[in-house]
Design an enzyme around this catalytic site. Structure first.
Site, PDB file in Angstrom:
ATOM      1  N   ASP A  68       0.852  -1.190   0.000  1.00  0.00           N
ATOM      2  CA  ASP A  68       0.000   0.000   0.000  1.00  0.00           C
ATOM      3  C   ASP A  68       0.886   1.237   0.000  1.00  0.00           C
ATOM      4  O   ASP A  68       1.771   1.376   0.860  1.00  0.00           O
ATOM      5  CB  ASP A  68      -0.903   0.001   1.236  1.00  0.00           C
ATOM      6  N   TYR A 126       1.211   5.721  -0.550  1.00  0.00           N
ATOM      7  CA  TYR A 126       0.734   6.921   0.157  1.00  0.00           C
ATOM      8  C   TYR A 126       0.946   8.088  -0.807  1.00  0.00           C
ATOM      9  O   TYR A 126       1.722   8.991  -0.544  1.00  0.00           O
ATOM     10  CB  TYR A 126       1.589   7.059   1.426  1.00  0.00           C
ATOM     11  N   HIS A 139      -3.938  14.057   0.668  1.00  0.00           N
ATOM     12  CA  HIS A 139      -4.180  13.170   1.810  1.00  0.00           C
ATOM     13  C   HIS A 139      -3.024  13.244   2.808  1.00  0.00           C
ATOM     14  O   HIS A 139      -3.238  13.399   4.016  1.00  0.00           O
ATOM     15  CB  HIS A 139      -4.362  11.733   1.330  1.00  0.00           C
ATOM     16  N   ARG A 180       0.401  16.841  13.200  1.00  0.00           N
ATOM     17  CA  ARG A 180       1.604  17.657  13.452  1.00  0.00           C
ATOM     18  C   ARG A 180       1.268  19.119  13.136  1.00  0.00           C
ATOM     19  O   ARG A 180       1.851  19.715  12.219  1.00  0.00           O
ATOM     20  CB  ARG A 180       2.771  17.165  12.591  1.00  0.00           C
ATOM     21  N   GLU A 221     -10.413   3.717   3.177  1.00  0.00           N
ATOM     22  CA  GLU A 221      -9.497   4.451   2.311  1.00  0.00           C
ATOM     23  C   GLU A 221      -9.831   4.071   0.874  1.00  0.00           C
ATOM     24  O   GLU A 221      -9.694   2.901   0.489  1.00  0.00           O
ATOM     25  CB  GLU A 221      -8.039   4.123   2.642  1.00  0.00           C
ATOM     26  N   GLU A 234      -9.038   3.691  -2.752  1.00  0.00           N
ATOM     27  CA  GLU A 234      -7.772   3.541  -3.450  1.00  0.00           C
ATOM     28  C   GLU A 234      -7.968   2.853  -4.803  1.00  0.00           C
ATOM     29  O   GLU A 234      -9.002   2.233  -5.062  1.00  0.00           O
ATOM     30  CB  GLU A 234      -6.796   2.706  -2.609  1.00  0.00           C
ATOM     31  N   ASP A 268      -8.983   0.024   1.569  1.00  0.00           N
ATOM     32  CA  ASP A 268      -8.035  -0.430   2.586  1.00  0.00           C
ATOM     33  C   ASP A 268      -8.528   0.054   3.943  1.00  0.00           C
ATOM     34  O   ASP A 268      -8.171   1.142   4.393  1.00  0.00           O
ATOM     35  CB  ASP A 268      -6.630   0.088   2.286  1.00  0.00           C
ATOM     36  N   ARG A 322      -8.180   3.743  12.959  1.00  0.00           N
ATOM     37  CA  ARG A 322      -7.345   4.931  13.208  1.00  0.00           C
ATOM     38  C   ARG A 322      -6.837   5.028  14.641  1.00  0.00           C
ATOM     39  O   ARG A 322      -5.717   5.503  14.880  1.00  0.00           O
ATOM     40  CB  ARG A 322      -8.145   6.192  12.862  1.00  0.00           C
ATOM     41  N   GLN A 375      -4.094   2.517  15.084  1.00  0.00           N
ATOM     42  CA  GLN A 375      -2.943   2.989  14.313  1.00  0.00           C
ATOM     43  C   GLN A 375      -2.190   4.101  15.042  1.00  0.00           C
ATOM     44  O   GLN A 375      -0.954   4.119  15.053  1.00  0.00           O
ATOM     45  CB  GLN A 375      -3.406   3.484  12.945  1.00  0.00           C
ATOM     46  N   TYR A 389       1.761   2.942  15.525  1.00  0.00           N
ATOM     47  CA  TYR A 389       2.524   3.146  14.285  1.00  0.00           C
ATOM     48  C   TYR A 389       3.902   3.759  14.478  1.00  0.00           C
ATOM     49  O   TYR A 389       4.713   3.753  13.543  1.00  0.00           O
ATOM     50  CB  TYR A 389       1.712   3.984  13.294  1.00  0.00           C
ATOM     51  N   LYS A 417      -4.144  -1.925   9.961  1.00  0.00           N
ATOM     52  CA  LYS A 417      -4.419  -2.037   8.534  1.00  0.00           C
ATOM     53  C   LYS A 417      -4.539  -3.481   8.062  1.00  0.00           C
ATOM     54  O   LYS A 417      -5.069  -3.730   6.977  1.00  0.00           O
ATOM     55  CB  LYS A 417      -3.288  -1.364   7.743  1.00  0.00           C
ATOM     56  N   THR A 440      -8.691  -5.791   3.686  1.00  0.00           N
ATOM     57  CA  THR A 440      -8.592  -4.932   2.507  1.00  0.00           C
ATOM     58  C   THR A 440      -9.555  -5.505   1.475  1.00  0.00           C
ATOM     59  O   THR A 440      -9.428  -6.682   1.115  1.00  0.00           O
ATOM     60  CB  THR A 440      -7.165  -4.918   1.932  1.00  0.00           C
ATOM     61  N   THR A 483      -4.754   6.370  -0.141  1.00  0.00           N
ATOM     62  CA  THR A 483      -5.997   7.130  -0.189  1.00  0.00           C
ATOM     63  C   THR A 483      -5.979   8.192  -1.287  1.00  0.00           C
ATOM     64  O   THR A 483      -5.026   8.955  -1.411  1.00  0.00           O
ATOM     65  CB  THR A 483      -6.258   7.818   1.164  1.00  0.00           C
ATOM     66  N   GLU A 487     -10.322  12.393   7.155  1.00  0.00           N
ATOM     67  CA  GLU A 487     -10.205  13.697   6.507  1.00  0.00           C
ATOM     68  C   GLU A 487     -11.567  14.394   6.406  1.00  0.00           C
ATOM     69  O   GLU A 487     -11.677  15.590   6.661  1.00  0.00           O
ATOM     70  CB  GLU A 487      -9.631  13.541   5.109  1.00  0.00           C
TER      71      GLU A 487
END
Length: 376
Positions: free
Chosen positions: A99, A101, A106, A115, A167, A169, A199, A203, A206, A210, A219, A223, A308, A322
């Site tokens: 997968d 990114y 996204h 952040r 997600e 995709e 996918d 959250r 994760q 992560y 994850k 899927t 995503t 999002e």
């Protein structure tokens, strides 16, 4: 939506009491390729043996099917089976799953959420298509229920996921393998076609697990993929999005592999987002080049997905994290209900079109978590 002569996606189907075999969708029917083409490679329960034949065979077979459906329709008509009579299965036997990114929007949105006082993108993001290896054993066909996962939600806290997400995709299916130690050649010599991917993501699991290694249990639980694989030849191509800085030589584009695909996400039958695939920063040829530049081998049936798909507008975001900004701005549905993340019994459907070509859809319904206490 068109399922006409310019589309012809491949899938695996079965009739009651019969073994699964390969067919091509044409309108609201599926063409039994074993019978129509007298080729036992299509008697297999997956596309893998056919995909392993390579690009020339893919091209010639597609041309032969188109010829039979236009000039010899009266001959092959008896091999066209109404979709209502068949069961659809996983189209490929997935070897490895990766997968990526690849959406700038996204990645930037997630960066701003988690952040807020730093740059949204990590320093490496514009230099390479970031990705991770997932679990091929939990890739399932559209329609398979998805059980809400459980796991650690924080220090000493175990329970069912409270922030279950999707997600939207696009997945790329590999037909021709490579030898270990040898990077892949031209994109179209290895990749057979595309399929829609959801996918699923936990959250809250994760966010705890992560760091520093990235996605794992959040994850790997499920899927979902469409039962149809659309050949690359059917897709209209456009130039990829401009990139700054210029990628390293192995990542520089040699052809146009941008794809103008319009995606829709539906929650319980209501459209909640329309992500545009044309906005993706990294194109699939670059994903494949990066995936194999270290000498990692491709296998027939490998699946790699875009990550995503999101655009610059709120209504173009391809995940609920999002769309609701991590639950702080709920979605308002036509029924009067609201959602931040998915609830039990919710059904999510992702569908897409590329011009006049329909990519089909991938759908899944959330099942209640198992009654497990502290993982015992």
């Amino acid at each position: 939506m068109s399922w006409g002569i310019d589309n012809l996606p491949y899938g695996v189907f079965s009739l009651p009491g019969q073994e699964p075999r390969v067919g091509v969708r044409y309108g609201d029917k599926v063409l039994d390729l074993t019978a129509a083409l007298h080729d036992e490679v299509f008697a297999a329960p997956s596309l893998n043996p056919f995909m392993a034949r390579g690009r020339a065979a893919w091209r010639d077979t597609r041309a032969l099917i188109q010829e039979k459906l236009t000039s010899d329709l009266s001959v092959v008509e008896r091999h066209l089976i109404p979709l209502a009579q068949v069961e659809l299965h996983m189209p490929v036997e997935v070897a490895d799953y990766v997968d990526f990114y690849c959406s700038l929007e996204h990645a930037s949105n997630v960066g701003r959420m988690f952040r807020p006082d730093a740059e949204p993108l990590m320093p490496n993001w514009r230099h390479l298509p970031v990705g991770y290896h997932g679990r091929s054993g939990t890739v399932v066909v559209s329609g398979t229920p998805v059980r809400r996962p459980q796991g650690q939600l924080g220090a000493g806290v175990f329970g069912a996921c409270r922030k279950l997400d999707v997600e939207a995709e696009l997945g790329f299916v590999v037909g021709v393998p490579t030898e270990m130690g040898t990077p892949a050649g031209e994109f179209e010599d290895h990749v057979f076609g595309v399929t829609l991917v959801n996918d699923w993501s936990a959250r809250d699991i994760q966010s705890w697990e992560y760091r520093p290694l990235g996605p794992f249990l959040a994850k790997s639980f499920a899927t979902s993929v469409s039962p149809w694989v659309t050949p690359l030849e059917a897709l209209p191509r456009i130039p990829g999005r401009a990139q700054d800085p210029e990628p390293l030589p192995y990542l520089r584009r040699k052809a146009d592999w941008g794809l103008d695909i319009a995606v829709e996400i539906l929650l319980n039958g209501e459209v909640v987002a329309r992500p545009p695939y044309a906005e993706m920063y990294w194109t699939p040829d670059q994903m494949l080049a990066h995936l194999t530049v270290n000498g990692a081998a491709l296998r027939t049936g490998d699946l790699f997905a875009s990550g995503t798909i999101s655009g610059p507008e709120r209504g173009q975001r391809g995940s609920f994290i999002e769309l609701t900004w991590n639950g702080t701005d709920p979605i308002k549905l036509g029924s009067g209900e609201t959602r931040t993340f998915l609830e039990d019994c919710d059904t999510v459907t992702i569908r897409a079109t590329a011009g006049d070509v329909t990519l089909g859809e991938v759908s899944g319904t959330v099942a209640q978590a198992l009654n497990v206490t502290q993982g015992a």
